[in-house]
Design a protein around this motif. Structure first.
Motif, short mmCIF file in Angstrom:
data_model
loop_
_atom_site.label_atom_id
_atom_site.label_comp_id
_atom_site.label_asym_id
_atom_site.label_seq_id
_atom_site.Cartn_x
_atom_site.Cartn_y
_atom_site.Cartn_z
N CYS A 152 0.83 -1.20 0.00
CA CYS A 152 0.00 0.00 0.00
C CYS A 152 0.87 1.25 0.00
O CYS A 152 0.58 2.23 -0.70
CB CYS A 152 -0.91 0.03 1.23
SG CYS A 152 -2.15 -1.25 1.20
N ILE A 160 2.95 1.65 -3.50
CA ILE A 160 2.23 2.10 -4.69
C ILE A 160 2.03 3.62 -4.67
O ILE A 160 1.94 4.26 -5.71
CB ILE A 160 0.91 1.35 -4.89
CG1 ILE A 160 0.38 1.52 -6.31
CG2 ILE A 160 -0.16 1.82 -3.91
CD1 ILE A 160 0.02 0.29 -7.00
N LEU A 161 2.04 4.20 -3.46
CA LEU A 161 1.90 5.66 -3.35
C LEU A 161 3.02 6.39 -4.09
O LEU A 161 2.80 7.46 -4.65
CB LEU A 161 1.97 6.07 -1.88
CG LEU A 161 0.72 5.89 -1.05
CD1 LEU A 161 0.95 6.47 0.31
CD2 LEU A 161 -0.42 6.59 -1.75
N THR A 176 1.65 6.32 -7.61
CA THR A 176 0.41 7.02 -7.94
C THR A 176 0.55 8.52 -7.68
O THR A 176 -0.19 9.31 -8.24
CB THR A 176 -0.81 6.49 -7.16
OG1 THR A 176 -0.54 6.58 -5.78
CG2 THR A 176 -1.11 5.05 -7.52
N LEU A 188 -1.94 9.62 5.57
CA LEU A 188 -3.27 9.01 5.47
C LEU A 188 -3.16 7.49 5.37
O LEU A 188 -3.91 6.76 6.03
CB LEU A 188 -4.00 9.58 4.25
CG LEU A 188 -5.38 9.00 3.97
CD1 LEU A 188 -6.36 9.41 5.05
CD2 LEU A 188 -5.90 9.44 2.62
N LEU A 220 -4.71 4.72 7.90
CA LEU A 220 -5.67 3.69 7.49
C LEU A 220 -5.12 2.29 7.78
O LEU A 220 -5.86 1.40 8.19
CB LEU A 220 -5.99 3.82 6.00
CG LEU A 220 -6.83 5.03 5.61
CD1 LEU A 220 -7.01 5.10 4.11
CD2 LEU A 220 -8.20 4.96 6.28
N LEU A 224 -8.11 0.21 -0.24
CA LEU A 224 -7.30 1.13 0.57
C LEU A 224 -6.33 1.95 -0.30
O LEU A 224 -6.35 3.18 -0.23
CB LEU A 224 -6.56 0.34 1.65
CG LEU A 224 -5.94 1.14 2.80
CD1 LEU A 224 -5.92 0.32 4.07
CD2 LEU A 224 -4.57 1.65 2.48
N PRO A 225 -5.49 1.30 -1.14
CA PRO A 225 -4.60 2.11 -1.98
C PRO A 225 -5.35 3.04 -2.93
O PRO A 225 -4.90 4.16 -3.18
CB PRO A 225 -3.79 1.08 -2.77
CG PRO A 225 -4.25 -0.24 -2.36
CD PRO A 225 -5.22 -0.14 -1.26
N LEU A 226 -6.50 2.59 -3.41
CA LEU A 226 -7.30 3.42 -4.32
C LEU A 226 -7.79 4.67 -3.61
O LEU A 226 -7.69 5.78 -4.12
CB LEU A 226 -8.49 2.60 -4.82
CG LEU A 226 -9.32 3.20 -5.94
CD1 LEU A 226 -8.49 3.30 -7.20
CD2 LEU A 226 -10.55 2.36 -6.20
N LEU A 227 -8.29 4.47 -2.39
CA LEU A 227 -8.79 5.59 -1.59
C LEU A 227 -7.67 6.60 -1.34
O LEU A 227 -7.85 7.81 -1.53
CB LEU A 227 -9.35 5.06 -0.27
CG LEU A 227 -10.00 6.08 0.63
CD1 LEU A 227 -11.30 6.55 0.04
CD2 LEU A 227 -10.23 5.50 2.03
N VAL A 228 -6.50 6.10 -0.92
CA VAL A 228 -5.38 6.99 -0.63
C VAL A 228 -4.92 7.71 -1.90
O VAL A 228 -4.69 8.92 -1.90
CB VAL A 228 -4.21 6.21 0.01
CG1 VAL A 228 -3.05 7.15 0.28
CG2 VAL A 228 -4.65 5.55 1.30
N GLY A 229 -4.80 6.96 -3.00
CA GLY A 229 -4.32 7.55 -4.25
C GLY A 229 -5.23 8.66 -4.75
O GLY A 229 -4.75 9.71 -5.16
#
Lengths: 194, 176
Positions: free
Chosen positions: A130, A133-134, A137, A180, A184, B149-154
């Motif tokens: 998670c 990937i930030l 993205t 964030l 989460l 979760l990654p989609l929401l953060v992105g």
């Protein structure tokens, strides 16, 4: 992702039918698949080339040298202790910083694969996945060359005038999203222990 | 000047890699072919994901569904000082990189690269990535199915970029 994909398809089909242009659906699909074919073919050989280049650097020990430089930062962010994985993550992050997007994709994909192994091919992404990937993205490129090129072509009097705001905006947004994401993930961990 | 420097980064790296490999007496060509082979298989395995997002976004845009939903968002975007001219660009950006670049050129043509619209569009495009595409492709090589979760953060990050861009563009380029 599941819902977004279904929503795109269903609303697309619905709008075509509502306008009585049902016969155009197949034309649009044909065009899209054809342009996808061209895109993938280009991407395939370009990525293969850059993967080859990165492999040269990896075998020459440049990658592990690079990961040593980034190690203090990565150690704070990521949980993985595996030097191979953190090496791949550092290559991807450095390629992104320097704006070599073509080199970022192959290293990013191989880092993702390695993280997947460590996650036992689980359906739920690990914390490291998670976070990692930030970095892909969010745009963390130091100098936005593509945009500057486009601005110059469009006759801007100062194509580089946006560099400083871009750097400020992208790093603020990266910091916010890391915070964030950590929050989460913490909530997720807490919920699963209850 | 800056532009020239950044063009030098890649050739320098390529040269350094090869020189280091030669110094360590590595077989450069066999390293290259091993890496290229891995690159081929990585892209082959994500081809279905790329196909999925490209066809879905083509249908969504060309059916008119995209512009229909866009109309309802315009007042909201106007409230945060985003002109109508770049609304489509902002919403397309997470889905399609090449589509967004075409729209960005259109914005430059229509308003000028140094107009408020042009500057704001530049900063937003340069500070975001194709979030949906990246998540689809990167998780494509893994066994991960749950990408909420990654989609929401992105996507939240993209929202933050939009707000910050408005702030910084107004700060750096005060309108006369």
């Amino acid at each position: 992702m599941n819902y977004i994909f279904s929503f795109f398809l269903l609303s697309g089909l619905g709008f075509f039918l509502a306008q009585g242009k049902g016969e155009e659906i197949i034309t649009v699909i044909t065009d899209a698949t054809a342009s996808c074919g061209g895109f993938v073919l280009k991407l395939l050989f370009l990525t293969a080339f850059f993967s080859g280049i990165i492999q040269i650097g990896e075998d020459a020990g440049m990658v592990s040298a690079l990961s040593k430089i980034l190690a203090p930062l990565l150690k704070r962010l990521f949980k993985t202790k595996n030097p191979d994985i953190s090496g791949k993550i550092s290559v991807n992050i450095s390629a992104n910083l320097m704006g070599i997007g073509n080199a970022a994709t192959p290293s990013g994909l191989s880092a993702m694969k390695a993280l997947d192994e460590a996650n036992n091919h689980n359906e739920t992404p690990s914390d490291d996945m998670c976070l990692f990937i930030l970095f892909n993205t969010c745009s963390i490129q130091l100098i936005p060359t593509t945009i500057m090129g486009l601005r110059a072509m469009a006759g801007s009097t100062n194509p580089a005038s946006v560099v400083l705001p871009v750097i400020l905006v992208s790093f603020c947004s990266l910091l916010c999203s890391i915070t964030l994401c950590k929050l989460l993930l913490w909530l997720r961990a807490k919920r699963s222990t209850l | 000047m800056i532009h020239n420097l950044s063009e030098l980064v890649f050739p320098c790296f390529l040269g350094l890699f090869i020189l280091f490999a030669l110094k360590k007496k590595q077989n450069v060509i066999s390293s290259f072919t091993v890496g290229a082979k891995n690159g081929f298989s990585a892209i082959c395995s994500i081809t279905p994901n790329i196909l999925a997002i490209m066809v879905a976004s083509a249908l969504f845009r060309q059916s008119g569904a995209f512009s229909y939903f866009l109309r309802y968002l315009l007042p909201l975007l106007r409230a945060i000082r985003i002109p109508d001219g770049i609304a489509e660009l902002i919403l397309l950006r997470p889905v399609s990189g090449s589509g967004a670049m075409v729209l960005l050129s259109n914005v430059y043509e229509q308003f000028g690269a140094d107009s408020y619209e042009g500057l704001l569009a530049s900063v937003i495009c340069a500070s975001t990535e194709t979030t949906l595409y990246t998540i689809m492709v990167y998780f494509g090589v893994t066994g991960v199915k749950k990408t909420k979760l990654p989609l929401l953060v992105g996507l939240t990050a993209d929202g933050i970029v939009i707000l910050l861009s408005v702030l910084f563009v107004n700060l750096f380029f005060p309108s006369p």
